[in-house]
Motif scaffolding. Sequence first.
Motif, PDB file in Angstrom:
ATOM      1  N   PHE A  99      -5.274   0.179   5.518  1.00 10.94           N
ATOM      2  CA  PHE A  99      -4.986   1.070   4.395  1.00 10.94           C
ATOM      3  C   PHE A  99      -5.369   2.490   4.802  1.00 10.94           C
ATOM      4  O   PHE A  99      -6.420   2.695   5.389  1.00 10.94           O
ATOM      5  CB  PHE A  99      -5.820   0.668   3.162  1.00 10.94           C
ATOM      6  CG  PHE A  99      -5.485  -0.691   2.620  1.00 10.94           C
ATOM      7  CD1 PHE A  99      -4.259  -0.949   2.047  1.00 10.94           C
ATOM      8  CD2 PHE A  99      -6.420  -1.724   2.683  1.00 10.94           C
ATOM      9  CE1 PHE A  99      -3.958  -2.206   1.536  1.00 10.94           C
ATOM     10  CE2 PHE A  99      -6.133  -2.988   2.176  1.00 10.94           C
ATOM     11  CZ  PHE A  99      -4.896  -3.231   1.606  1.00 10.94           C
ATOM     12  N   MET A 100      -4.528   3.453   4.473  1.00 11.76           N
ATOM     13  CA  MET A 100      -4.817   4.850   4.809  1.00 11.76           C
ATOM     14  C   MET A 100      -5.316   5.585   3.565  1.00 11.76           C
ATOM     15  O   MET A 100      -4.698   5.496   2.500  1.00 11.76           O
ATOM     16  CB  MET A 100      -3.552   5.540   5.323  1.00 11.76           C
ATOM     17  CG  MET A 100      -2.964   4.887   6.554  1.00 11.76           C
ATOM     18  SD  MET A 100      -4.094   4.921   7.956  1.00 11.76           S
ATOM     19  CE  MET A 100      -3.978   6.651   8.413  1.00 11.76           C
ATOM     20  N   VAL A 101      -6.440   6.295   3.712  1.00 10.78           N
ATOM     21  CA  VAL A 101      -6.991   7.087   2.606  1.00 10.78           C
ATOM     22  C   VAL A 101      -7.321   8.484   3.112  1.00 10.78           C
ATOM     23  O   VAL A 101      -7.444   8.684   4.319  1.00 10.78           O
ATOM     24  CB  VAL A 101      -8.270   6.437   2.017  1.00 10.78           C
ATOM     25  CG1 VAL A 101      -7.961   5.125   1.343  1.00 10.78           C
ATOM     26  CG2 VAL A 101      -9.355   6.260   3.084  1.00 10.78           C
ATOM     27  N   PRO A 102      -7.479   9.454   2.183  1.00 12.39           N
ATOM     28  CA  PRO A 102      -7.900  10.782   2.632  1.00 12.39           C
ATOM     29  C   PRO A 102      -9.258  10.695   3.327  1.00 12.39           C
ATOM     30  O   PRO A 102     -10.047   9.784   3.046  1.00 12.39           O
ATOM     31  CB  PRO A 102      -8.018  11.582   1.331  1.00 12.39           C
ATOM     32  CG  PRO A 102      -7.239  10.821   0.322  1.00 12.39           C
ATOM     33  CD  PRO A 102      -7.261   9.396   0.727  1.00 12.39           C
ATOM     34  N   VAL A 105     -12.892  10.625   4.305  1.00 13.88           N
ATOM     35  CA  VAL A 105     -14.064  10.402   3.462  1.00 13.88           C
ATOM     36  C   VAL A 105     -15.320  10.965   4.119  1.00 13.88           C
ATOM     37  O   VAL A 105     -16.177  11.541   3.473  1.00 13.88           O
ATOM     38  CB  VAL A 105     -14.254   8.894   3.182  1.00 13.88           C
ATOM     39  CG1 VAL A 105     -15.471   8.662   2.298  1.00 13.88           C
ATOM     40  CG2 VAL A 105     -13.009   8.302   2.523  1.00 13.88           C
ATOM     41  N   ALA A 164       0.830  -1.214   0.000  1.00 11.88           N
ATOM     42  CA  ALA A 164       0.000   0.000   0.000  1.00 11.88           C
ATOM     43  C   ALA A 164       0.860   1.258   0.000  1.00 11.88           C
ATOM     44  O   ALA A 164       1.886   1.314   0.670  1.00 11.88           O
ATOM     45  CB  ALA A 164      -0.910  -0.003   1.220  1.00 11.88           C
ATOM     46  N   PRO A 165       0.432   2.288  -0.753  1.00 12.86           N
ATOM     47  CA  PRO A 165       1.171   3.554  -0.738  1.00 12.86           C
ATOM     48  C   PRO A 165       1.162   4.191   0.654  1.00 12.86           C
ATOM     49  O   PRO A 165       2.105   4.885   1.010  1.00 12.86           O
ATOM     50  CB  PRO A 165       0.422   4.442  -1.735  1.00 12.86           C
ATOM     51  CG  PRO A 165      -0.519   3.569  -2.475  1.00 12.86           C
ATOM     52  CD  PRO A 165      -0.708   2.314  -1.695  1.00 12.86           C
ATOM     53  N   ALA A 166       0.097   3.955   1.433  1.00  8.78           N
ATOM     54  CA  ALA A 166       0.036   4.473   2.804  1.00  8.78           C
ATOM     55  C   ALA A 166      -0.728   3.473   3.665  1.00  8.78           C
ATOM     56  O   ALA A 166      -1.845   3.080   3.324  1.00  8.78           O
ATOM     57  CB  ALA A 166      -0.673   5.823   2.826  1.00  8.78           C
TER      58      ALA A 166
END
Lengths: 95, 488
Positions: A88-91, A93, A80-82
Amino acid sequence: MSVDQKTVRRIAHLARIKVSEEDVPRLEGELNSILHWIEQLNEVDVQGVEPLTSVVAMEMKKRQDVVTDGHYPTDVTKNAPASEDEFFMVPKVVE
Amino acid sequence: MTSLTSLTIAAARDGLKKKAFSARELTDAYLDAMAKARVLNAYVVETPEQARAMADASDARIAKSEAGALEGIPLGIKDLFATKGVHTQAASHVLDGFKPPYESTVTSNLWRDGAVMLGKLNMDEFAMGSSNETSYYGNVINPWRRRNSNAALVPGGSSGGSASAVAAHICAGATATDTGGSIRQPAAFTGTVGIKPTYGRCSRWGVVAFASSLDQAGPIARDVRDAAILLKSMASVDAKDTTSVDHPVPDYEAVIGKPIKGLRVGIPREYRVDGTPAEIDALWDKAAKWLKEQGAEIVEISLPHTKYALPAYYIVAPAEASSNLARYDGVRYGLRVPGDDIVSMYENTRAAGFGREVQRRVMIGTYVLSAGYYDAYYVRAQKVRTLIKQDFDKAWDKVDVVLTPATPSPAFAPGEITDPVQMYLNDIFTVTVNMAGLPGISVPGGLSEQGLPMGLQLIGKPFDEATLFQVGYAIEEAAGKFEAPKWW
């Protein structure tokens, strides 16, 4: 059938691909040339023909609905990129 | 002694068995040849340490008389196959840095049988292309050039790295995949042999998905026997791919050299397409004559829906691709380009990560599946697909195998074809086979006036790859083998 520039922007958004304004006319031309070419399928009489669902005559395989794999979250999140704590890390939401 | 890299898989297998050389010596010879052939850009990553360790393990098994069917044979692996801990990016920017923690079933089968991995091979991005010009890692160069010319030519695609590497002898054989012609077209452009097996013959597990109802893995090799040896190891039923078929894998090599007397070979009249160069049609006629001379019966047949296969493919394949490629969203693997919110992050990531051809196909697929258009495009295309399959079902009452040209032209130059639809026409002879799920093999038939390889295609009944190897070998015997003059 053909697409106009508004449709190109709509498809791009549906496909989640950012398209710059200067690329819209190019894509409109390219997509229309492909769509016009595939229109020759309208010559084919498909009345009463079933759509193909499988090229090989076989019964769909089934299995028990049980867990057969898993329990390695580190492997799953490794690319995972982050990620953080095996998530998993996402902006953000939800506000 | 001739150079080790000039040996076919069958010859290398015999040499290893007799201990004329070691697996390590063979692998080192290939690693050396690869380093000298980087101008071809066939490999996106070389894995020398892994290759040497695998070769040493092969030597240990050979010493204990525990050699597998491919023991010590150095292979190149298309970048579409997941290889544990090693670059697996489908030659796309969107999969930047991806190293899977698992191994595809096809490559697992090869390693089980003792094969050695030399590296990952270049390809068109996500297997979308017919010239290997869409790779994020740059064009692959064909080892073949026109007579008296230094100009580069494309190796075909999407398995262009596989075909180029096999033709240049920088691997003994290679894995490849074929969704519309991606094994057979590059094999034809490089004077190599490539077989797309029946849908379901090889497991798709661990192969990056393009169009799931059409994708199949297969080998590219230097000759028909080598292709038979490789497919035997690659094919298997797999619980992890429910479309893989539980059908015994025959010993394909056993049919090599079996007489073809009495076999019925179909010549479909719809494959005579306006604009095909005369030398391609002449080669086709010559091949029918070769087979007739060996006792086969030539039967003219009709496959009336042939011309609709390619346009129907360009609905079905992009539709499935738009769905399969939805997973590249910058969250779980690969590239992430930040945005103001999560949707703009997806959009920025996919805009930067996908090349132009991939974006075009995802958009076509999204359009034909969108509300109001599904029946007009997708359902109609799947109905046409039924008709294409029925054409072949009827043909099998009259013939055992079908003979056609593999491609409508020999290799062309990079940049020569820029119009997408013109590029798609490269697959005009191969795509019907994917639409009907049948096996197809491309075998070199001869050289064009300009000195470039031209391929012949044989199409078989479902799971009758053995007949393709049998008849393919008969063509190879008549045509001979073709090797690119070395210039690199």
